[in-house]
Design a protein around this motif. Sequence first.
Motif, short mmCIF file in Angstrom:
data_model
loop_
_atom_site.label_atom_id
_atom_site.label_comp_id
_atom_site.label_asym_id
_atom_site.label_seq_id
_atom_site.Cartn_x
_atom_site.Cartn_y
_atom_site.Cartn_z
N GLU A 1 0.73 -1.18 -0.21
CA GLU A 1 0.07 -0.18 0.26
C GLU A 1 0.68 1.00 -0.14
N MET A 2 1.65 1.05 0.47
CA MET A 2 2.67 2.41 1.25
C MET A 2 3.61 2.56 -0.01
N ASP A 3 4.12 1.76 -0.89
CA ASP A 3 4.40 1.22 -2.16
C ASP A 3 3.37 2.19 -3.32
N SER A 4 2.66 2.19 -3.05
CA SER A 4 1.97 2.05 -4.63
C SER A 4 0.98 3.54 -4.13
N MET A 5 0.76 3.84 -2.84
CA MET A 5 0.73 5.77 -2.45
C MET A 5 1.88 6.29 -2.53
N ALA A 6 2.91 5.74 -2.85
CA ALA A 6 4.07 7.04 -3.38
C ALA A 6 3.68 7.60 -4.25
N GLN A 7 3.76 5.65 -5.43
CA GLN A 7 3.83 6.40 -6.63
C GLN A 7 2.92 7.24 -7.43
N GLN A 8 1.67 6.55 -6.24
CA GLN A 8 0.42 7.89 -7.30
C GLN A 8 0.50 9.16 -6.36
N THR A 9 1.57 9.59 -5.25
CA THR A 9 1.69 9.94 -5.14
C THR A 9 2.31 10.86 -5.98
N ARG A 10 3.30 10.25 -6.08
CA ARG A 10 4.57 11.15 -6.90
C ARG A 10 3.38 12.11 -8.49
N GLN A 11 2.41 10.46 -9.43
CA GLN A 11 1.90 10.64 -10.28
C GLN A 11 0.60 12.28 -9.89
N ILE A 12 0.49 11.82 -8.49
CA ILE A 12 -0.59 13.22 -8.47
C ILE A 12 -0.21 14.26 -9.26
N ARG A 13 0.95 14.95 -7.91
CA ARG A 13 1.72 15.66 -7.54
C ARG A 13 2.26 16.35 -9.34
N THR A 14 2.60 15.76 -10.09
CA THR A 14 3.40 16.38 -11.31
C THR A 14 1.57 16.90 -11.72
N GLN A 15 0.01 16.41 -11.30
CA GLN A 15 -0.70 17.30 -11.69
C GLN A 15 -1.59 18.34 -10.89
N VAL A 16 -1.01 18.47 -9.84
CA VAL A 16 -1.64 19.74 -9.05
C VAL A 16 -1.25 20.90 -9.94
N LYS A 17 -2.43 21.36 -10.38
CA LYS A 17 -2.09 22.83 -11.42
C LYS A 17 -3.38 23.77 -10.08
N LYS A 18 -3.36 25.05 -10.56
CA LYS A 18 -4.12 25.36 -9.85
C LYS A 18 -5.84 25.23 -9.66
N ASN A 19 -6.15 25.24 -10.85
CA ASN A 19 -8.06 24.38 -10.68
C ASN A 19 -7.95 23.20 -10.42
N THR A 20 -6.85 22.21 -10.01
CA THR A 20 -7.40 21.13 -9.92
C THR A 20 -6.92 20.61 -8.38
N VAL A 21 -6.39 21.99 -7.41
CA VAL A 21 -6.29 21.52 -6.55
C VAL A 21 -7.16 21.18 -5.83
N LYS A 22 -8.61 21.58 -5.96
CA LYS A 22 -9.70 21.28 -4.54
C LYS A 22 -10.00 19.35 -5.12
N GLU A 23 -9.73 19.37 -5.94
CA GLU A 23 -10.17 17.85 -6.19
C GLU A 23 -9.15 16.86 -6.01
N LYS A 24 -7.55 17.50 -6.25
CA LYS A 24 -6.56 16.74 -5.45
C LYS A 24 -6.65 16.25 -3.89
N VAL A 25 -7.19 17.43 -3.32
CA VAL A 25 -6.84 17.84 -1.96
C VAL A 25 -7.86 16.26 -1.00
N LYS A 26 -9.18 15.64 -2.05
CA LYS A 26 -10.10 14.74 -1.88
C LYS A 26 -9.51 13.91 -1.91
N LEU A 27 -8.98 13.48 -3.35
CA LEU A 27 -7.96 12.80 -3.37
C LEU A 27 -7.09 11.95 -2.53
N VAL A 28 -6.59 13.41 -1.80
CA VAL A 28 -5.29 13.08 -1.05
C VAL A 28 -6.03 12.47 0.35
N GLN A 29 -7.20 12.92 0.73
CA GLN A 29 -8.32 13.05 1.71
C GLN A 29 -8.22 11.33 1.35
#
Length: 2008
Positions: free
Chosen positions: A810-838
């Motif tokens: 789980e932690m390994d995949s979380m680390a990968q997904q996190t890196r993935q999401i990090r690249t997608q964080v844009k000003k307009n997607t912040v709120k959605e991404k925060v939900k994902l990270v929740q």
Amino acid sequence: MMSLMVHLKTVAHLRGKGDRIAKVTFRGLPFFSRVAENCEEVANFNETFRWPIASRLDGNEMLEIQVYNYSKVFSNRLVGTFSMVLQKVAEEGHLELTDTLIDDNNTSIKTSVTIEIRYQSMDGTVGVWSDGEFLDVPDDRDGMFAFETDSLLSGQSHGSGTSPGRSLQGSIPTFRKAGKGVFSAMKLGKIKSSRDDHRKSDEPAVLDMEDLDRRAMRLAGAMDPDTISLASVTAVTTNVSNKRSKPDIKMEPSSGRPVDYQISITVIEARQLIGLNMDPVVCVEIGDDKKYTSMKESTNCPYYNEYFVFDFHVPPDVMFDKIIKLSVIHSKNLLRSGTLVGTFKMDVGTVYSQPEHQFYHKWAIMSDPDDITAGCKGYIKCDIAVVGKGDNIKTPHKANETDEDDIEGNLLLPEGIPAERQWARFYVRIYRAEGLPKMNTSIMANVKKAFIGENRDLVDPYVQVQFAGQKGKTSVQKSSYEPIWNEQVIFTELFPPLCKRMKVQIRDSDKVNDVAIGTHFIDLRKISNDGDKGFLPTLGPAWANMYGSTRQYTLMDEHQDLNEGLGEGVSFRSRLLLSIAVEILDTTSPEIISSTDVQIENVSNISESATGKMDEFFLFGAFLEATMIDRKIGDKAISFEITIGNYGNQIDGVSKPSSTKKKKKDGDNEEEENELIQNSSEDEADEDGDLVSVSTTPLMKPVITDRNYFHLPYFEKKPCVYIKSWWQDQRRRLYNSNMMDKIADKLEEGLNDVQEIIKTEKAFPERRLRGVLEELSVGCSRFVTLANKDVNQAGRTKLDRERLKSCMREMDSMAQQTRQIRTQVKKNTVKEKVKLVQNFLQKLRFLADEPQHSIPDVFVWMMSNNKRIAYARVPSKDILYSIVDEETGKDCGKVKAVFLKLPGKKGFGHAGWTVQAKLELYLWLGLNKQRKDFLKGLPNGFEEVKAINTGPVLQSIPPVSLVYDMKQVFQLRAHMYQARSLFAADSSGLSDPFARVFFSTHSQVTEVLSETLCPTWDQLLVFDNVELFGEASELRDDPPIIVVEIYDQDTVGKAEFIGRTFAKPTIKMCDEHYGPPRFPPQLEYYQVYRGNCTAGELLAAFELLQVGQGGRADLPPLEGPTDSEHGPILPVPLGIRPVLSRYRIEVLFWGLRDLKRINLAQVDRPRVDIECAGRGVQSVLIQNYKKNPNFSTLVKWFEVDLPENELLHPPLNIRVVDCRAFGRYILVGSHAVTSLRRFIYSTPDKTSNNWATAAKLMNGYMVLTNGGSQPRSSPSLSSRTFSRPAGDILVNVDADPSIRKMDTVVKLDATEEESDKDKKKKKKKKKGGVEEEDETDERMLDWWSKYFASIETLKETLRAQEAAQAEAEEREDLEIAAEAGGSKTKEKNKEKKGFKDKKKGPTADGTEKKPVKAKVDELLVYNKELESEYGNFEDWLHTFNLYRGKAGDDDEHALDDDRIVGRFKGSLCMYKLPLSEEITREAGFDPNMGMFQSIPHNDPINVLVRVYVVRATDLHPADINGKADPYVVIKLGKTEVKDKENYISKQLNPVFGKSFDIEATFPMESMLTVSVYDWDLVGTDDLIGETKIDLENRFYSKYRATCGISSNYSVHGYNVWRDPLKPTQILAKLCKDGKTDAPQYGPGGKVKVANRIFTGATEIEDENGLKKQTEEHLALTVLNHWEEIPRVGCKLVPEHVETRPLLNVDKPGIEQGRIEMWVDMFSMDMPAPGPAIEISPRKPKRYELRVIIWNTDEVILEDDDYFTGEKSSDIFVRGWLKGQQEDKQDTDVHYHSLTGEGNFNWRFVYPFDYLMAEEKIVISKKESMFSWDETEYKIPPRLTLQVWDADHFSADDFLGAIELDLNRFPRGAKTAKQCSLNMIRNEHELPTISIFKQKRVKGWWPFVARDENDEMELTGKVEAELHLVTAEEAEKSPVGLGRNEPDPLEKPNRPDTTFLWFLSPLKAIRYLICNRYKWLIIKIVLAMLLLIMLGLFLYSMPGYLVKKLLGA
């Protein structure tokens, strides 16, 4: 550790003279230099900044340096910026340069900057988290690095020379459900600070980090409104160094308190029940409550549609463990209980965790608990919803019912559980327990001892395991504190089970009643993993610790609930060794036991070491401070006791075991019991000497602090305790859990930051989020490297290994997904991404919770008089030590503020809020052999004092107390400015608040301000001579916390507690300068808590100033007299209080409504007082409230000085007083407007799309979301609401239908996706239903056609929305899961979705039917209240609720409604003076009205109110039979309309179809109440629920909610125009009101309004079909697009039906059903409206179904012939349409069929009433002989035909059946040969027909039954003809039943053999016997004769013999 260092040397060529400051930013983390004061040309900064970085330096990353002119008052002015790409640095690692800055316009300026940069790449230091060298903090365990961080408070964070860092404000506490009570209401933001106290003397004090905010404030200048933390943030801005950890503010246990729940279950129908010709009943059972449906006869697919409601009032844990059990019972009646067909079980928690807390229209699979080999026993279709208080259930719409007939696709199972569940055995093995408490009184024991002479253990334990509604018990072990069972309890249950928790309880067996000793819950989700690499549930063998009430035995234990597992245990009870295993059964194997009863078996013992190696643990605790001791306890001496397990427990811990193996330790015994532990060897004890545990502090008498609290005089001498204990060494479990918890804490903190940044609308939340994600991925990767240790340690269970694997995955995949999401964080997607990270956060918390316990928790008890008073529970993992930093517990070796609370239920409510005591406690727990560092974390400057009697003092003996020789003296200044939104503590609805500030052993009080919820104390409290012990530098980093309690002063009795908050002071040491940027400190908001609820906010600042040698003279001077004892109150000094400026507040006084009586007297002459910041204005007096509750003067204003910073604005108070005779005033009620932000006037933007006033009042709705919250336009129009450029714009309105469909998709409105689940259960109009053909004729259409068409449209839009949403989600999932492992679940979902789409393929794509449908004009069905669409219609008139009375103390403030005593209507507008000219110069500006121009007058007005009630759905049952007899009552003012005589019998979904006209006068009668009552024959009628509508706001609203605007204009027919004003008149009026030019109608169907041109039709037909020219269509087009008109446009309310929830006062917050209705209002001074629309319910249409049974074939042969043994059947056919009792008809019997062929030519005739629109047959019948009236039922039209074998002397045998749904059944086969089972099996694939369209149909259909193995088998075929005629046709051509006249059928031609043998016996003999059995008969006759002769012989023989013998 990689890092980047920047040495900022100088900035040269500056202009002018002044203070300069520089900001250096890298990766979004800014540092600020110190302020270089008074420099001219050159600013010498000479500072080094360092960034630890987690990922390699990338060549294209930037470094940015900004230089500012620093200003204390205004915001800093940017001089210039220098930014460089770090490519060279990345390559070479070092670079020095001087370069020029550029200004805002990107032009180079003279000013230059000189810097040196170093980049240090990986050098192998441990970990990212503890960078010791950098922080100078050797043991930082909770280290904090935000790699891209912005301080919350300013969007900027800053650091000084060597100490970067950040400040954090925490957010509102998030309750963690895991029941840990972890709840940091104050996120003590962790800031590392340097400890270099050997600073160069000339350098100004290097700034440390805890005051970043303050400094930020100064930097950003006081003008910036967002430089203060918002009130939601509990600002304990602090730098937690490594010596202190965060206190928890949560004082009240949340679990264990009962709450209201309502479970509603609708049993719709059952299908495929196994069994022949059964009479099924469904039983619904929850816990112990049972309810039954009615019985349906002779069918295995019964249709019920019955609704059951269960109400509960229990704690959540109890609720969610209850089992919902659905069972089908066959032929149950009064005498017999019936036989069970199958059951389905699921716990309530599973339902509650579903989206929307419900399953809707799902099929439950029945299985037989007594025969697990059997497989599925049938399906029940049902809805299950669980509603807690405040949840509202939204019933989803269903696309169409054909989808639901697909049973496999809609099973009642949570997502991810396979449809085919297998049976499994759950083995719960119970080995032994230890440490049980006494469960009997000692008197009994002594009596026993006297008799028997031995001392027995006083407890008889057994273990009870509960799972899935079943219980298993082990045997009872008599008299044993350490019982050994070695038994296993076996459950057989489907796997995966739908019951989440297993409850294991040790109970004490007793003659009278058994009581629980302790309870442990096992969550199956935590001990298994359902992934593809998952594992079955497994646990242990491991010890489970049980906690509960205190251990001394009392007969009536007040805390018994705790032992049952409710609430937080307050003491260790025992521990139990158990294990769990699961085995999936192969149900095909023959030797399997098929029953599911619980079994108990013995198991073999397990070895001692199976649970791990015993090791010696050492627990040390030091009490640094004990304050805030409740005064009730304060008079006796007090001591504190610390226990871990039973170790250290002196009063009631050790029940001396009778066995020799003594496991427990007794602190009193001086001798060391060495035989205590089996494996403790002699040499181990050497180094310790004889170490005796000391578990209690010495007794000490408390000293008074103030009236409420005492403290213990622990001044320089701090008592210590230490305990040695032995436990299995399972630290690894806790370590892994600690690591995950820390990652989660950090993530939570980061997310709170991001949300805070978003909330305060600050810059760059996306940068902060990227930083958070960076941290998370680093943390996860670090976990993977650290966790994989000690793998072969003793006692590792299977679960340990599997959990480790799955956590690492789980932690390994979380680390990968996190890196993935990090690249997608844009000003307009912040709120959605925060939900994902929740979601990550939840997952981390879930993973971190370790299901297998090891070391029990530590309890701290305060003892007085040898009684336990109050306690705190510290999880052992939090204080566990490890040499690896990340693994250490978060409070290990740190000072923590601990609040003691009362045990159990005493801790609820008020008692739970008063602190019993506050401790500053230091704890350390670890292996004894690692204990050398156990004192490391204590504040320095102490000497150890050892126990005296230890002989030679060994180094290793821990101290019994610490003596501090270092003492610092401080002065604390508490600047108490104001509080807001406090809890209402008095019956007037206000409070008299004062605050009490505690610091260390001191306390002071502010003055009492009476009658306010928003006190502005503006008071400085000075605490002199505060003595703190320890090193000065450490205190500076880490001061103790300040506790502020707010009370309500009462004239009599004790002051009442309002709430409490914590704060950290800003510290100034005596060698530091008192000046910016840290001083003077800045006011901040602190959240005030009362129990778990927020109770307001406090605005204050705290500073702690060290008093040096010079005494107080050196401190910054205080304004005003310093002699605080006698002098007046000191105000908050100037530098700290906010900067004020002049505002004008205008108030619109409209009126008062619904004022309740005060002290039984009516309110007669009310007045409204408005007050803000000490200024205010009063309304005029209302002379006679009854006659006219409106104010005569509308607008008044006042001027007031308010802080420039909006966030600091004080609340505005609205009070209503009643003026009584003799000048008396009585307070009626009050309202505090906490935030004035939405009333701030903003100048209207001339180009904008809104209307003037909306722009003026920055009214939360309109302006902020220009169109976002505006209602969707009616889907039936192609209205494209995009903003348009100026100039004339053509709006084309008649788009063709296909485009129209697209448009609905385009215009989806994101805000409504969730809420729009439709309630339309009943009126489902099927696709391709009959409507199209029958109702194309205009005359046939009625209002209901329109309604149903609209519901269809609603469903379509919802479906389109869902599809769009799903598509978007899928896209997102694909992006994220691109390379991550976590995507499996999503793929599953996708497959599912794909599968469904395929099935829907041909039917769902209804495009070809579109044109037909478009003919029906539609309205808009809102599935919520109209208000929620239109912002409560508060576009200019706001409603303020007036409160009075004490606030409720429930967990939720749902009870506030009871406190409402009336409503004030009006509005506010505030603006800064002076106002710009242009506004006041506008034409027609009325200065008396101020900003409220063009507002209608408020004189009374007469209105005709027309209320249409369409129907109600899902009403709460009111009668015992689970139904209700509803009718509507409408109240408006004094008028009440009761529709009692038209009640609808026994119906929970009644269709009313009524309209009511009421005349009313606004404002007196403006609140409309629509209620639904339940009619009762006897007694009063009960209210089911009601809804209230404020008509006044609707009437005056700009949205024109008086009469909805329809989509088309027609003058006759079902869609007739309802408004007395024609569209042209309405349009002209709107233009006039909006000061826009009148509409210009042009040729060719065009109209121009403002600068828009609209087109439309220009002709209209009247009744006679004549066409006339008209402009109405054009005007209507404009009205439907009014929101597109610039400046004045807004969405007008369309013709609609709204759905309103019905509520009942007795069940607050829980919906009792919904009502669909709408209201039209017409002003009486306008022309009168036409008659009301006819909406009475459609009458069902009479039909007659004629069924001719021609022949049967291949019917199975059931009977054996008596004589010949041949197989034959006596066939007859039975059929019914409505139900077996009502109208079953039988053919005659075809006797003796030898081939299964039967000939009948028999006609059935079924008359029935049918509702086309709903596809239901309507039946009215009495429920039972006792029923008062007939009940109307609606059932689907299904014709059932059965084939039977007639028996004369026994019951007829059922052979087979077929059920045809008359709307869609398979076409009959042409010949008997072609007729096969496939016609039924593949029903979905085959084309179906509807008898309502075909009218006449003939063919062969198969009869089917199920065999023993549950397979379908063909049991016959029938040739039938179905003919449907309407009632009128039936009258014209009547037919006879059977073969009777009229239109008789000919007699069937049956073979000779078909007759009944006992009616014509001779025939029977001839046919059956003679032919075949001639010889057999002769033989039988001869044999008979012989037998008779023999019989006679034997009969007479004895007589003759006697005669002969006697010689007679």
